[in-house]
Scaffold this active site. Structure first.
Site, short mmCIF file in Angstrom:
data_model
loop_
_atom_site.label_atom_id
_atom_site.label_comp_id
_atom_site.label_asym_id
_atom_site.label_seq_id
_atom_site.Cartn_x
_atom_site.Cartn_y
_atom_site.Cartn_z
N ASP A 59 0.83 -1.21 0.00
CA ASP A 59 0.00 0.00 0.00
C ASP A 59 0.86 1.25 0.00
OD1 ASP A 59 -2.26 1.55 -0.10
OD2 ASP A 59 -2.72 1.41 2.03
N TYR A 60 1.94 1.23 -0.77
CA TYR A 60 2.79 2.39 -0.91
C TYR A 60 2.37 3.23 -2.13
CZ TYR A 60 6.24 0.95 2.62
OH TYR A 60 6.90 0.63 3.80
#
Length: 804
Positions: A478-479
């Site tokens: 989830d970057y």
């Protein structure tokens, strides 16, 4: 047999006297404290040692248990043994943590507090020889107390991470976009997204005189997952903003008096918020349509989105819906998107307006399913609402609407943060999100994978791709890119400048690219990262690191960097650290539990960066809260979710082999498990690409262990949401902390010059403007509360200097 008499010393002779019952009680209680702490440390220390951790805790715990028993029996050896353990703790702390203040505080403050009654009660023990001189014990206790007082004083003193010492004179580059000096006409002030104002009426010399000029209440107080985080615009003497449930308002910029309000009657969903609106002067035309006359309806208009996925156009003068836009003033953003489950698609960020177009991305509800609405980017006419072009990365052949009966490609990365735009190059810069779900990507399409967490440049006229740059390969952390790119021409070291795009990321990496072609200006290196993908998934062997720019808050964690208010919660954090998998950056997701650092909330987040265009400094704030991600096999997911406890975050990741359980890496009393700071603000010189200064930001005044506000202005540095702005006079304005303040910092040194108390937290980005009638500069912030407390508000507060 042990009696209740002790030898006493009188005129140099040994005798006996009956002990004080109060002294007996005090020693019994002190002994019980030693026993309890020692038992905790022994059991926990054995567990930690079995996990390969520190060998200090178990023997120290055993020593405390023995000291506790002897103290309860009034044997002086109990006090001696405690003081030996204390001395050993000092040696261990220095070896384990060095001389940094907060790591030593966690290890030594509580043991030092217990040393005081131990020393003071030394005369109360039973002795078969002359007692220690009471004055010696008292003097030692006084020294420890003085040390504790000095430590307490030091805890309130600001500490720079990097001090602004002997910094070279700034070498500014060139601004990309301009706007009237006194106005704030776009979310980032301009579409270059630098959040820089050329105003200089409020200066480092007079900022301490700032006072509240007026306060406006929207009447829309956030509830549940809602948030009041708008950064209003200021154009032509009016302020324009929105509320969590998509109401739009206009205020007089001088007085804060409401001019009009428009309620679109939006249906609220799980995550309502509105970070900003857009302004468009329709007399200029654009996108092929003629301009309107100044007297026409909606000659100037406010463009905003709703939590139920509509694009609105409202007359900037009257607040009435523009009948000449879309259908009675609105465009349905769900059109051609296919199935949209409740709460799955809407826009949180302000639209971007350029060349007569309003550019729209969207936000999806993360980690729910592999089948989610498309991340298509659409450009609508800001004049008529007609669709002008669409960029469907999954099907580039679609340039407007998809063929009859079809939809835009589903499950492609979305753009939920605001884009940036360079009018000279005609390029639109998109900070791409991730494909759902975020933490297992075995079913992600190759094309979606190629664009996840990338920066993409599109031609503003056609919507066609010109270049892209990936900040993460096959992102399962989830970057996604959370922030608006910032555009600025940076010095090239040869007397000229290079058109640059600066992108902050959740990883704490800052990428500096040539915005003409996407090539790195500051070097980027591919580095090997840990392997071991979850079943059915895969991992990239390398990831890109921006080695030519400083990284912020990315130093690798270790057991020695674990923290706590005391040694006890630090011990629990050490055990928790040893129980999960952590191999540094990009540790793979596991069913065992993976420690993610930086966490998926940052690093940097949606507040974005500010570039002081007259100095060439970029100002960034960050969050330092690790997360533990745990993949839950599908067969176990329902039962695990049903049994969840407070703090657990469950996401189904439907149609994958794993659900997801996430927790913040916190001690049982709600203190982050790694050492402070937990949030910082940093200035980076874009000419030298080095940190000019860095410091913790925020105190524990309005938060604390167990969620109880301490009331103490200890500048430990707390997580920040929202972003900074900079001014030509050399100021930074920043809220966003977990304490209720708007702060002004010196841009050259980071020194705090002023802070204004807010009624609730202000988790957003401020702005500044000049009111045309008075020529008075205002600084404005929305205050709606923050995520560390349940207290919410609906305030828009303006500050100004008195006497103008």
């Amino acid at each position: 047999m042990i009696d209740d008499e002790r030898p006493a010393v009188s005129a140099g002779k040994v005798g006996t006297s009956r002990g004080s019952p109060w002294a007996t009680l005090a020693l019994g209680m002190l002994g019980l404290v030693f026993l309890a702490i020692g038992l905790f440390m022994l059991v926990g220390g054995i567990r930690l040692a079995s996990l390969g951790g520190s060998l200090y805790f178990a023997p120290a715990g055993l020593g405390l248990i023995i000291a506790g028993g002897l103290t309860m029996l009034r044997r002086p050896l109990g006090a001696v043994l405690y003081l030996v353990v204390f001395a050993a703790t000092i040696v261990w702390a220095l070896v384990d943590a060095g001389v940094a203040f907060w790591p030593l505080f966690s290890r030594l403050f509580a043991p030092a507090v217990l040393a005081v009654p131990t020393l003071l009660l030394l005369p109360a023990f039973r002795y078969r020889a002359p007692r220690p001189f009471p004055r010696v014990a008292l003097a030692a206790a006084v020294l420890v107390v003085l040390g504790l007082v000095a430590t307490g004083y030091a805890a309130f003193q600001p500490r720079m991470i990097v001090a602004a010492q002997d910094a070279p004179a700034p070498r500014p580059g060139k601004a990309v976009d301009g706007a009237p000096a006194g106005e704030w006409p776009a979310w980032g002030r301009t579409n270059a997204g630098t959040r820089y104002s050329p105003l200089d009426q409020i200066t480092p010399a007079n900022v301490a005189k700032l006072a509240v000029a007026w306060t406006y209440r929207t009447g829309d107080i956030p509830k549940g997952g809602q948030a009041h985080v708008v950064t209003p615009l200021q154009v032509g003497g009016k302020l324009y903003g929105c509320t969590p449930t998509s109401r739009v308002f206009a205020l007089d910029a001088e007085s804060g008096r409401q001019i009009w309000a428009f309620d679109p009657k939006a249906t609220g969903i799980r995550f309502p918020r509105c970070r900003g609106v857009a302004y468009f002067d329709a007399t200029t035309g654009g996108s092929g349509e003629p301009g309107l006359a100044q007297t026409d309806e909606c000659a100037q208009r406010i463009l905003s989105t709703t939590v139920d996925a509509r694009l609105l156009a409202v007359d900037a003068r009257t607040g009435r819906a523009c009948s000449n836009f879309g259908i009675e003033g609105q465009v349905d953003l769900t059109r051609d998107m296919g199935l949209i489950r409740s709460g799955m698609l809407f826009q949180t960020s302000a639209p971007l307006v350029a060349r007569g177009l309003v550019i729209m991305g969207g936000r999806i509800n993360d980690n729910q399913d592999v089948d989610v609405p498309s991340g298509v980017i659409r450009a609508f006419s800001a004049r008529t609402g007609e669709l002008v072009w669409a960029w469907d990365l999954g099907n580039p052949a679609i340039t407007k609407r998809p063929p009859e009966g079809q939809t835009y490609t589903r499950s492609t990365p979305n753009v939920w943060a605001p884009p940036a735009y360079d009018d000279t190059l005609g390029l639109l810069y998109l900070p791409m999100g991730n494909s759902s779900p975020d933490f297992w990507a075995g079913r992600r399409s190759p094309v979606a994978d190629a664009y996840s967490s990338a920066i993409v440049a599109l031609d503003i006229g056609t919507g066609r791709e010109r270049w892209k740059f990936n900040t993460v390969h096959h992102d399962v952390w989830d970057y996604d890119i959370p922030a608006q790119p910032a555009l600025y021409d940076v010095p090239n070291g040869q007397g000229g400048s290079t058109p640059a795009l600066l992108q902050v990321t959740k990883r704490g990496q800052i990428f500096l690219l040539d915005r003409r072609n996407g090539r790195p200006i500051a070097p980027v290196a591919e580095r090997p990262v840990p392997q071991g993908a979850a079943p059915g998934d895969w991992l990239s062997r390398t990831q890109p690191y921006s080695v030519g720019m400083p990284s912020i808050g990315t130093e690798r964690l270790s057991e020695s960097r674990m923290w706590g208010a005391t040694l006890l919660d630090q011990l629990l954090c050490r055990i928790a650290f040893r129980k999960v998998r952590y191999d540094g950056d990009f540790t793979p997701q596991t069913t065992q539990g993976t420690l993610q650092w930086p966490g998926w909330s940052g690093g940097m987040n949606w507040g974005s960066a500010s570039i002081a265009e007259n100095l060439g400094y970029v100002i960034v704030n960050d969050i330092r809260v690790p997360m533990i991600n745990r993949l839950v096999p599908r067969a176990d997911y329902a039962a695990r979710e049903k049994a969840k406890v407070k703090g657990d975050i469950f996401s189904p990741q439907a149609d994958t082999p794993f659900g997801l359980l996430q927790t913040r890496f916190m001690s049982p009393i709600g203190v982050p498990c790694q050492e402070p700071p937990y949030g910082t603000i940093t200035a980076i010189d874009l000419a030298t690409r080095k940190i000019a200064w860095s410091k913790p930001l925020g105190t524990v005044q309005d938060t604390g262990p167990l969620g109880i506000a301490t009331g103490l202005q200890v500048p430990i540095g707390m997580p920040t949401l929202g972003g900074p702005i900079t001014t030509a006079s050399g100021l930074i304005f920043m809220a966003g902390t977990q304490d209720y303040y708007l702060r002004a910092l010196d841009l050259r040194s980071g020194r705090e010059l002023w802070k204004g108390r807010l009624p609730v937290g202000g988790e957003t980005t401020p702005m500044t403007y000049v009111a045309p009638r008075s020529g008075r500069q205002f600084v404005l912030i929305s205050a709606g509360g923050n995520r560390s407390t349940e207290i919410r508000g609906d305030y828009v507060i303006a500050y100004a200097l008195p006497g103008r």
